[in-house]
Design a protein around this motif. Sequence first.
Motif, PDB file in Angstrom:
ATOM      1  N   ARG A 180     -19.884  28.838  56.465  1.00 49.98           N
ATOM      2  CA  ARG A 180     -18.991  29.774  55.773  1.00 49.98           C
ATOM      3  C   ARG A 180     -19.666  30.369  54.551  1.00 49.98           C
ATOM      4  O   ARG A 180     -20.436  29.702  53.861  1.00 49.98           O
ATOM      5  N   THR A 181     -19.345  31.626  54.281  1.00 47.67           N
ATOM      6  CA  THR A 181     -19.938  32.344  53.158  1.00 47.67           C
ATOM      7  C   THR A 181     -18.938  32.435  52.016  1.00 47.67           C
ATOM      8  O   THR A 181     -17.786  32.806  52.227  1.00 47.67           O
ATOM      9  N   VAL A 182     -19.406  32.114  50.815  1.00 46.57           N
ATOM     10  CA  VAL A 182     -18.548  32.184  49.634  1.00 46.57           C
ATOM     11  C   VAL A 182     -19.029  33.287  48.704  1.00 46.57           C
ATOM     12  O   VAL A 182     -20.203  33.663  48.721  1.00 46.57           O
ATOM     13  N   ALA A 183     -18.110  33.779  47.885  1.00 44.64           N
ATOM     14  CA  ALA A 183     -18.480  34.767  46.864  1.00 44.64           C
ATOM     15  C   ALA A 183     -19.371  34.078  45.838  1.00 44.64           C
ATOM     16  O   ALA A 183     -19.153  32.914  45.492  1.00 44.64           O
ATOM     17  N   ASP A 184     -20.369  34.780  45.357  1.00 43.18           N
ATOM     18  CA  ASP A 184     -21.263  34.277  44.322  1.00 43.18           C
ATOM     19  C   ASP A 184     -21.870  32.921  44.703  1.00 43.18           C
ATOM     20  O   ASP A 184     -21.735  31.936  43.981  1.00 43.18           O
ATOM     21  N   THR A 233     -13.999  27.236  41.532  1.00 42.71           N
ATOM     22  CA  THR A 233     -14.078  26.199  42.565  1.00 42.71           C
ATOM     23  C   THR A 233     -12.879  26.258  43.495  1.00 42.71           C
ATOM     24  O   THR A 233     -13.013  25.993  44.689  1.00 42.71           O
ATOM     25  N   ARG A 234     -11.719  26.615  42.975  1.00 43.50           N
ATOM     26  CA  ARG A 234     -10.522  26.732  43.822  1.00 43.50           C
ATOM     27  C   ARG A 234     -10.740  27.819  44.877  1.00 43.50           C
ATOM     28  O   ARG A 234     -10.471  27.614  46.069  1.00 43.50           O
ATOM     29  N   ALA A 235     -11.254  28.970  44.490  1.00 40.39           N
ATOM     30  CA  ALA A 235     -11.521  30.055  45.448  1.00 40.39           C
ATOM     31  C   ALA A 235     -12.618  29.632  46.424  1.00 40.39           C
ATOM     32  O   ALA A 235     -12.536  29.893  47.632  1.00 40.39           O
ATOM     33  N   ALA A 250     -11.600  37.313  37.843  1.00 37.81           N
ATOM     34  CA  ALA A 250     -11.221  37.213  39.248  1.00 37.81           C
ATOM     35  C   ALA A 250     -11.525  35.790  39.716  1.00 37.81           C
ATOM     36  O   ALA A 250     -12.487  35.172  39.252  1.00 37.81           O
ATOM     37  N   PRO A 251     -10.728  35.229  40.648  1.00 42.66           N
ATOM     38  CA  PRO A 251     -10.891  33.836  41.054  1.00 42.66           C
ATOM     39  C   PRO A 251     -12.286  33.470  41.557  1.00 42.66           C
ATOM     40  O   PRO A 251     -12.726  32.360  41.376  1.00 42.66           O
ATOM     41  N   GLY A 252     -13.010  34.395  42.193  1.00 42.35           N
ATOM     42  CA  GLY A 252     -14.312  34.059  42.734  1.00 42.35           C
ATOM     43  C   GLY A 252     -15.454  34.187  41.747  1.00 42.35           C
ATOM     44  O   GLY A 252     -16.605  33.991  42.106  1.00 42.35           O
TER      45      GLY A 252
END
Length: 185
Positions: free
Chosen positions: A121-125, A97-99, A49-51
């Motif tokens: 902002r919150t990012v996955a992982d 990194t793109r996600a 998955a992208p993230g």
Amino acid sequence: MSAQSSPRKPFLPLIAVAALGVSLAACETTPMGGGYGPGAGPGYGPRPAPGVFRADDFIWSTATGRAVIDGRIDYRRNGRTFACTGSIGLTPDTPYTRARFRTLYGATDRAAVPEAIVRARTVADPNADYRSFVRSTTCQDGRFSFTGLPDGGWFIIAPVTADGEERIVLMRHVETRGGRISVAL
């Protein structure tokens, strides 16, 4: 004598073409090597998955190459000229990194976002540690350079400010292909 002809079945060729189209539409084009840079990843097979952070997606960026990025800061807002205020980062373009950058900057080609918004902002992982793959250089007199780069996609990250203005983070995606490229942020 009247010749009888069998009724034509005009739908059979149409059905065959439709079936072919559906089967071809199911094919997905992915970068060679499984990653976003040359030779990255394990090759063909299921993609994460992208993230999802995978160190293997970054390996291509550790190689030495012949590409060079010559950059300059040329950002203006409200009649004010902004200057670099810290080191310039160069991050490999990978699915992770793109996600991540799409979430942080709202785009993956270029952006100028207040630093406070990026940090909020919150990012996955968020604990994925890709820092060892990020290159860094100084910005002097509005100019910076990265040398010895392999071919591939990269994200340039540059913090800038003007007197009395909040700090802005500039992001720009570039592609290296064995030569010198010039870029203005």
